[in-house]
Enzyme design. Structure first.
Site, short mmCIF file in Angstrom:
data_model
loop_
_atom_site.label_atom_id
_atom_site.label_comp_id
_atom_site.label_asym_id
_atom_site.label_seq_id
_atom_site.Cartn_x
_atom_site.Cartn_y
_atom_site.Cartn_z
N SER A 7 45.93 34.05 -3.74
CA SER A 7 45.73 35.45 -3.34
C SER A 7 47.08 36.03 -2.96
O SER A 7 47.94 35.32 -2.42
CB SER A 7 44.80 35.52 -2.12
OG SER A 7 44.85 36.83 -1.58
N TYR B 128 43.13 31.71 6.16
CA TYR B 128 43.01 31.96 4.71
C TYR B 128 44.39 32.15 4.09
O TYR B 128 44.74 31.50 3.09
CB TYR B 128 42.15 33.19 4.48
CG TYR B 128 41.96 33.58 3.03
CD1 TYR B 128 41.05 32.90 2.22
CD2 TYR B 128 42.67 34.63 2.46
CE1 TYR B 128 40.86 33.27 0.89
CE2 TYR B 128 42.49 35.01 1.14
CZ TYR B 128 41.57 34.32 0.36
OH TYR B 128 41.39 34.69 -0.96
P1 NAP Z 1 32.75 34.08 -3.72
O1 NAP Z 1 31.94 35.04 -4.51
O2 NAP Z 1 32.46 33.90 -2.27
O3 NAP Z 1 32.67 32.67 -4.47
C1 NAP Z 1 33.27 31.52 -3.94
C2 NAP Z 1 32.81 30.32 -4.74
O4 NAP Z 1 33.40 29.15 -4.15
C3 NAP Z 1 31.28 30.12 -4.68
O5 NAP Z 1 30.84 29.61 -5.91
C4 NAP Z 1 31.14 29.08 -3.58
O6 NAP Z 1 29.96 28.31 -3.67
C5 NAP Z 1 32.35 28.21 -3.90
N1 NAP Z 1 32.69 27.32 -2.80
C6 NAP Z 1 33.07 27.63 -1.54
N2 NAP Z 1 33.25 26.49 -0.83
C7 NAP Z 1 32.98 25.46 -1.67
C8 NAP Z 1 32.97 24.06 -1.53
N3 NAP Z 1 33.26 23.45 -0.37
N4 NAP Z 1 32.64 23.29 -2.62
C9 NAP Z 1 32.33 23.86 -3.78
N5 NAP Z 1 32.29 25.19 -3.98
C10 NAP Z 1 32.61 25.97 -2.92
O7 NAP Z 1 34.31 34.44 -3.78
P2 NAP Z 1 35.26 34.93 -4.97
O8 NAP Z 1 35.82 36.22 -4.56
O9 NAP Z 1 34.61 34.77 -6.30
O10 NAP Z 1 36.44 33.85 -4.78
C11 NAP Z 1 36.88 32.98 -5.79
C12 NAP Z 1 38.35 32.66 -5.52
O11 NAP Z 1 39.13 33.86 -5.64
C13 NAP Z 1 38.62 32.14 -4.11
O12 NAP Z 1 39.53 31.07 -4.18
C14 NAP Z 1 39.23 33.34 -3.40
O13 NAP Z 1 40.09 32.96 -2.35
C15 NAP Z 1 40.00 33.98 -4.54
N6 NAP Z 1 40.32 35.41 -4.33
C16 NAP Z 1 39.34 36.34 -4.25
C17 NAP Z 1 39.69 37.67 -4.05
C18 NAP Z 1 38.65 38.77 -3.97
O14 NAP Z 1 39.03 39.92 -3.71
N7 NAP Z 1 37.38 38.49 -4.22
C19 NAP Z 1 41.03 38.05 -3.93
C20 NAP Z 1 42.01 37.06 -4.01
C21 NAP Z 1 41.63 35.75 -4.22
P3 NAP Z 1 28.60 28.73 -2.85
O15 NAP Z 1 27.92 29.77 -3.68
O16 NAP Z 1 27.86 27.45 -2.77
O17 NAP Z 1 29.05 29.25 -1.51
#
Ligand code: NAP
Length: 241
Positions: free
Chosen positions: A144, A167
């Site tokens: 991020s 984070y």
């Molecule tokens: P999200 O919708 O909350 O999805 C997160 C995913 O990670 C879900 O599938 C969750 O599974 C899984 N997860 C969390 N802990 C886990 C564990 N211990 N073992 C296995 N799976 C696990 O979030 P997202 O926005 O798509 O995030 C994806 C990535 O993008 C992350 O690394 C986040 O930091 C990064 N990111 C996101 C943004 C943004 O604006 N959205 C910006 C920068 C970076 P469950 O469904 O079981 O919880």
């Protein structure tokens, strides 16, 4: 044989969309989900779209499950071409909340680092022998811009007011892993890069984010086919560590 990808946290959000777009490019995608029901639903959705995807069970902090997955990929495909380290968590994003550097609890730091850093490093190390069997292994670390110390230390940056410490620090550490692993693997076919997807509407990103998941997944998907290594990329542009 098709290229084989493993996407962690693929049951929703950016992971689900990354799996979809990679599969649309003809990649066979192993969609890792810790929750069986949500995983089945996500995989079925993409199968109904005619895509070549498969459900794999993975709680990233469970090293026994990682070992089983390594065995399964080895015996079924004998290689791994693309690893998308996407699974991640964030506690309270507000600057003065539970995640401020002034008061953040050690448990919050530990839990965040466990998922976003330690498990990711361990899983990647265990997948390396399979990635080395690929003609062009690609490791995509979903980081991020909040983990950029250049951005965080610039008071004029629009991002520097967003300071959930656990984070942001976990993503800085992940960026360091990218730099170090890319250097360690420089004489191999494996390229390692960090990604900022943008601020994206997901459970983690919240409803106010300007981007939707299909847009946000594009940077990760593009890095599956690049020839550079050790960079931090958003939307085709290099960004500061
Ligand atoms: P999200 O919708 O909350 O999805 C997160 C995913 O990670 C879900 O599938 C969750 O599974 C899984 N997860 C969390 N802990 C886990 C564990 N211990 N073992 C296995 N799976 C696990 O979030 P997202 O926005 O798509 O995030 C994806 C990535 O993008 C992350 O690394 C986040 O930091 C990064 N990111 C996101 C943004 C943004 O604006 N959205 C910006 C920068 C970076 P469950 O469904 O079981 O919880």
């Amino acid at each position: 044989m098709n290229r084989i990808a493993l996407v962690t946290g693929a049951n929703k959000g950016l992971g689900l969309e990354t799996a979809r777009q990679l599969a649309q490019e003809g990649v066979t995608v192993l969609m890792a989900s810790r929750n069986k029901e949500r995983g089945i639903e996500a995989v079925q959705k993409l199968k109904d779209e005619g895509l070549d995807v498969e459900l794999v069970q993975l709680e990233v902090t469970n090293s026994a499950e990682v070992d089983v997955l390594v065995q399964r990929i080895d015996s079924t495909y004998g290689k791994l071409d693309i690893l998308v380290n996407n699974a991640g968590i964030m506690h309270g994003g507000e600057p003065t909340g539970v995640n401020s550097a002034e008061i953040v609890k050690a448990e919050v730091l530990r839990e965040t680092f466990d998922v976003n850093f330690f498990s990711l490093v361990s899983l990647t190390q265990k997948m390396l022998p399979l990635l080395k069997k690929s003609e062009s292994g690609r490791i995509i670390n979903v980081s991020s811009i909040l983990g950029s110390n250049t951005v965080q230390s610039d008071e004029n940056s629009p991002w520097s007011g967003i300071k959930p410490f656990a984070y942001n620090a976990s993503k800085s550490a992940l960026n360091s892993f990218t730099v170090h692993l890319a250097a360690a693997l420089k004489n191999t076919n494996i390229k390692v890069n960090s990604v900022h997807p943008g601020w994206v509407q997901t459970e983690l990103g919240g409803k106010n984010a300007p981007l939707e998941a299909p847009e946000g997944a594009k940077t990760s998907v593009s890095l599956a086919s690049v020839d550079f290594t050790g960079k931090f990329i958003h939307d085709g542009e290099e960004i500061a560590w």
